[in-house]
Design a protein around this motif. Structure first.
Motif, short mmCIF file in Angstrom:
data_model
loop_
_atom_site.label_atom_id
_atom_site.label_comp_id
_atom_site.label_asym_id
_atom_site.label_seq_id
_atom_site.Cartn_x
_atom_site.Cartn_y
_atom_site.Cartn_z
N THR A 63 -1.10 4.41 14.67
CA THR A 63 0.08 4.00 13.93
C THR A 63 1.18 5.03 14.18
OG1 THR A 63 0.94 3.83 11.68
CG2 THR A 63 -1.15 4.95 11.90
N ALA B 271 4.62 -7.76 6.62
CA ALA B 271 6.08 -7.68 6.51
C ALA B 271 6.47 -8.53 5.30
CB ALA B 271 6.73 -8.24 7.78
N PRO B 272 7.68 -8.31 4.77
CA PRO B 272 8.05 -9.07 3.57
C PRO B 272 8.22 -10.57 3.86
CG PRO B 272 9.73 -7.39 4.11
CD PRO B 272 8.68 -7.33 5.17
N GLU C 168 0.92 -13.81 -1.06
CA GLU C 168 1.36 -12.62 -0.33
C GLU C 168 0.58 -11.39 -0.80
OE1 GLU C 168 5.56 -11.75 -0.35
OE2 GLU C 168 5.31 -10.19 1.19
N ARG C 169 0.24 -10.57 0.19
CA ARG C 169 -0.49 -9.32 -0.10
C ARG C 169 0.16 -8.18 0.68
NH1 ARG C 169 -1.09 -7.23 4.59
NH2 ARG C 169 -2.00 -8.55 6.15
N GLY D 105 -0.51 -4.31 2.67
CA GLY D 105 -1.51 -3.39 3.21
C GLY D 105 -0.89 -2.41 4.18
N MET D 106 -1.73 -1.53 4.66
CA MET D 106 -1.32 -0.53 5.65
C MET D 106 -2.51 -0.21 6.53
SD MET D 106 0.99 2.47 4.02
CE MET D 106 1.40 3.26 5.57
N THR D 107 -2.23 0.26 7.74
CA THR D 107 -3.30 0.66 8.64
C THR D 107 -4.21 1.70 7.98
OG1 THR D 107 -1.93 0.20 10.53
CG2 THR D 107 -3.74 1.73 10.89
N GLU D 108 -3.61 2.66 7.31
CA GLU D 108 -4.37 3.79 6.74
C GLU D 108 -5.22 3.40 5.54
OE1 GLU D 108 -1.22 3.81 7.62
OE2 GLU D 108 -0.57 5.72 8.46
N VAL E 164 4.05 -8.52 -4.23
CA VAL E 164 2.80 -8.43 -3.46
C VAL E 164 1.60 -8.35 -4.39
CG1 VAL E 164 3.85 -7.51 -1.37
CG2 VAL E 164 3.12 -5.92 -3.18
N ASP F 267 6.39 3.65 1.29
CA ASP F 267 7.05 2.45 0.76
C ASP F 267 7.48 2.70 -0.69
OD1 ASP F 267 6.59 0.69 3.00
OD2 ASP F 267 4.48 0.64 2.41
N ARG G 238 11.84 1.13 1.92
CA ARG G 238 10.94 2.07 2.61
C ARG G 238 11.65 3.40 2.72
NH1 ARG G 238 11.21 -1.85 7.33
NH2 ARG G 238 10.18 -3.64 6.42
N LEU H 141 11.56 2.79 9.43
CA LEU H 141 10.65 1.89 10.12
C LEU H 141 11.28 0.50 10.22
CD1 LEU H 141 7.71 0.83 10.95
CD2 LEU H 141 7.28 0.65 8.50
N ILE I 58 10.15 -3.48 10.97
CA ILE I 58 8.98 -4.36 11.16
C ILE I 58 9.48 -5.66 11.77
CG2 ILE I 58 6.97 -5.46 10.14
CD1 ILE I 58 6.96 -3.46 7.93
N ASN J 253 5.19 -2.81 13.93
CA ASN J 253 6.03 -1.68 13.52
C ASN J 253 6.73 -1.05 14.71
OD1 ASN J 253 4.91 -2.22 11.10
ND2 ASN J 253 3.93 -0.24 10.81
P1 AMP Z 1 1.14 -0.68 9.45
O1 AMP Z 1 1.43 0.75 9.53
O2 AMP Z 1 1.24 -1.44 10.72
O3 AMP Z 1 -0.14 -0.81 8.85
O4 AMP Z 1 2.24 -1.32 8.51
C1 AMP Z 1 2.21 -1.10 7.15
C2 AMP Z 1 3.54 -1.35 6.54
O5 AMP Z 1 3.84 -2.74 6.58
C3 AMP Z 1 3.57 -0.99 5.08
O6 AMP Z 1 3.74 0.39 4.87
C4 AMP Z 1 4.73 -1.83 4.59
O7 AMP Z 1 5.95 -1.17 4.85
C5 AMP Z 1 4.63 -3.07 5.46
N1 AMP Z 1 4.04 -4.22 4.77
C6 AMP Z 1 2.78 -4.69 4.84
N2 AMP Z 1 2.64 -5.79 4.06
C7 AMP Z 1 3.84 -6.01 3.48
C8 AMP Z 1 4.35 -6.98 2.58
N3 AMP Z 1 3.62 -7.99 2.13
N4 AMP Z 1 5.65 -6.87 2.20
C9 AMP Z 1 6.42 -5.87 2.65
N5 AMP Z 1 6.00 -4.93 3.52
C10 AMP Z 1 4.74 -5.00 3.92
#
Ligand code: AMP
Ligand code: MCA
Length: 511
Positions: free
Chosen positions: A163, A278-279, A298-299, A301-304, A322, A382, A397, A401, A403, A408
């Motif tokens: 990431t 993404a939103p 809608e949910r 998440g993040m990679t970490e 979310v 975030d 954010r 970043l 999206i 990303n």
């Molecule tokens: P990543 O690092 O690829 O895992 O992306 C994670 C980032 O995606 C999060 O820190 C958020 O900024 C964004 N993200 C994931 N899901 C949502 C959502 N439903 N709405 C808005 N932002 C989101």
């Protein structure tokens, strides 16, 4: 001792010949038992080429049933699976290979020559696996002897997902068996997955969304997946009547909405549509509900961390929110830069704690220390607000970043490529609303006095250095970039100025 994640996904159904795991587009299918057999062969091939438990296996391969077997074979063999976006250029791949120091690299047959030097530099074996299973890896798997499941516990590493960061190069987020297992359990429960489900799987499988939120959850429940090689609107529409669940990024839903066949009849068998990465615009939520009768769930998440929050399965799915933390996941909103909670209702930095939170960035202790507190709270970057009913609203954010279509893009990485070009004094890369991708990458360039860099030069440099989704969709020349009193470029002002740039953009060609 058992193998926590492998057993939960596949091991417990290894004898089930009648349960379909994958339905392939051509009509063939693969059962849980067949996949377990293939994973055992893959594990044997990994051993045969010298991969030991804990070794990294880097894979930049097309989505296929063989790619899924590779992931499962790595889990079975106790190797650390490191999937990478197929769009990465050879120069981006060279960085990942050097950083991950894998003992095995798998790539498309066409990419073999371009990765040979990087593979040699870390003394890794290089094998090929194409979209249709062609390449040297299939031969190695066919010739291998199946091996037993390697014991793995909750703290053992399962995967690294790279990431990008606001500064510096990409970081490998180290995810354990316990992280991925706990998140799969929480999502099966939250989204009510059962053996009767058929997940329409059109996401890429090199990210947390397509691999963990989708494959792990479906497999944990013993469900089937309608396996699509990529998101193709018409193929997805054709498959929908046989599916019960679909997961997507918002672009999938806006593209479906732009297609005439999306209606109540096409979605009559669907149990739930989920969206994330993404939103999702409230307008998209409303338009989808009007056309199909389904409220997209809608949910966030993040990679970490894997998935953090979700709108409820039963109860109001509120557009623009979310939802609430998943079972076992704790969430708090803090004054940015501190661990001090904000007063109720106010905006704060979203921090997350729980069994889903990664163990740190591979070989990057300073970056880990900056984002993961010693007591286990992860600082997401975030900004959020909790409403009176406990629904989380992501309001911005803190990290710089973009999206785009669920991928990303870190502006700094793009700016570094453009700034290095002769005739470019400086660049500012921003994300502005894009009718297809949600946000589109836009570059504003200030040329050196007297220099006239062309858009073609900028495009060529971006093509050589950056994966296609990171490349600016348009370049704009400006005499000066707006700055604040500290001399910092005011990106908010630029975003406002160019807010309409991609408002009706359907084209992908860079301007
Ligand atoms: P990543 O690092 O690829 O895992 O992306 C994670 C980032 O995606 C999060 O820190 C958020 O900024 C964004 N993200 C994931 N899901 C949502 C959502 N439903 N709405 C808005 N932002 C989101
Ligand atoms: C492709 N292109 C893009 C993108 N994808 N441009 C900007 N943003 C993108 N996301 C460009 C290519 O550069 C190419 O340009 C042109 O579009 C056509 O390429 P094609 O392969 O046909 O792509 P597409 O059909 O337009 O793909 C769009 C897509 C795809 C279907 C939305 O990007 C996608 O599947 N996104 C899903 C991303 C995802 O899974 N994210 C999860 C991250 P050219 O012709 O110039 O080469 S995990 C995550 O975020 C967390 C954990 C979470 O919460 O889920």
């Amino acid at each position: 001792m058992t193998n926590l994640l492998y057993d939960a996904l596949l091991g417990i159904r290894a004898a089930d010949r009648n349960r379909v795991l994958l339905e392939l587009p051509q009509g063939a299918s693969i059962s849980y038992a067949e996949m377990a057999q293939r994973a055992a062969q893959v594990a044997g091939a990994l051993r045969a080429v010298g991969v030991r438990p804990g070794d990294r296996v880097v894979a930049q391969v097309a989505k296929s049933h063989a790619a899924l077997a590779l992931y499962l074979g790595c889990l079975r063999a106790g190797a650390v699976f490191v999937p990478l976006n197929t769009a990465y250029t050879p120069s981006e791949m060279a960085y990942f290979i050097e950083d991950a120091a894998p003992s095995l690299i798998l790539c498309d047959p066409e990419a073999e020559a371009s990765l040979a030097t990087a593979a040699r530099s870390v003394d890794a074996k290089l094998h090929t696996l194409g979209a249709a299973g062609e390449g040297s890896w299939s031969d190695a798997v066919a010739a291998a002897h199946p091996v037993d499941v390697t014991p793995r516990g909750p703290d053992d590493l399962a995967c690294f997902l790279y990431t990008s960061g606001t500064t510096g190069r990409s970081k490998g987020a180290m995810l354990t068996h316990g992280n991925l297992h706990s998140n799969a359990e929480a999502l099966v429960s939250c989204w009510r997955f059962t053996e009767a489900d058929r997940l329409l799987h059109a996401l890429p499988i090199f990210h947390a969304h397509g691999l963990f939120a989708a494959c792990n959850v479906a497999m944990r429940a013993g469900a089937s997946m309608l396996w699509q090689p990529e998101f193709d609107t018409f193929a997805v529409l054709a498959a929908l009547p046989r599916a019960t669940v679909m997961m997507g990024v918002p672009t999938y839903y806006t593209r479906l909405l732009a297609t005439p066949g999306l209606d109540r009849a096409a979605t009559a068998h669907m149990r739930v549509f989920t969206s994330g990465s993404a939103p999702l615009l409230a307008d998209t939520h409303a338009a989808f509900a009007a056309r199909t009768g389904h409220a997209i769930l809608e949910r966030y998440g993040m990679t970490e961390t894997g998935m953090i929050t979700s709108n409820p399965y039963v109860g109001a799915r509120r557009p623009g929110t979310v939802g609430m933390p998943l079972l076992g996941v704790d969430l708090r909103l803090c004054v940015p830069g501190t661990a001090k909670p904000v007063p109720p209702g106010e905006t704060g930095m979203i921090e997350v704690c729980g069994p889903n939170v990664f163990t740190g960035y591979w070989k990057k202790p300073e970056k880990t220390a900056a984002e993961l507190r010693p007591d286990g709270w992860f600082i997401t970057g975030d900004l959020g607000q909790l409403d009176a009913d406990g629904y989380l609203h992501i309001v911005g954010r803190e990290k710089d970043l973009i999206i785009s279509g669920g991928y990303n893009v870190y502006p700094k990485e793009v700016e570094q490529v453009l700034d290095a070009l002769s005739g470019v004094a400086e660049s500012a890369v921003i994300g502005v609303p894009h009718s297809d991708y949600g946000e589109g990458v836009l570059a504003i360039i200030r040329a050196e006095p007297g220099a006239t860099p062309t858009k073609a030069t900028l495009r060529t440099a971006a093509e050589a250095a950056l994966a296609n989704f990171k490349r600016p969709k348009a370049y704009i020349f400006a005499d000066a970039l707006p700055r604040n009193t500290m001399g910092k470029v005011q990106k908010a002002a630029l975003r406002q100025l160019h807010a309409d740039r991609f408002a009706n953009s359907k084209t992908d060609a860079a301007e």
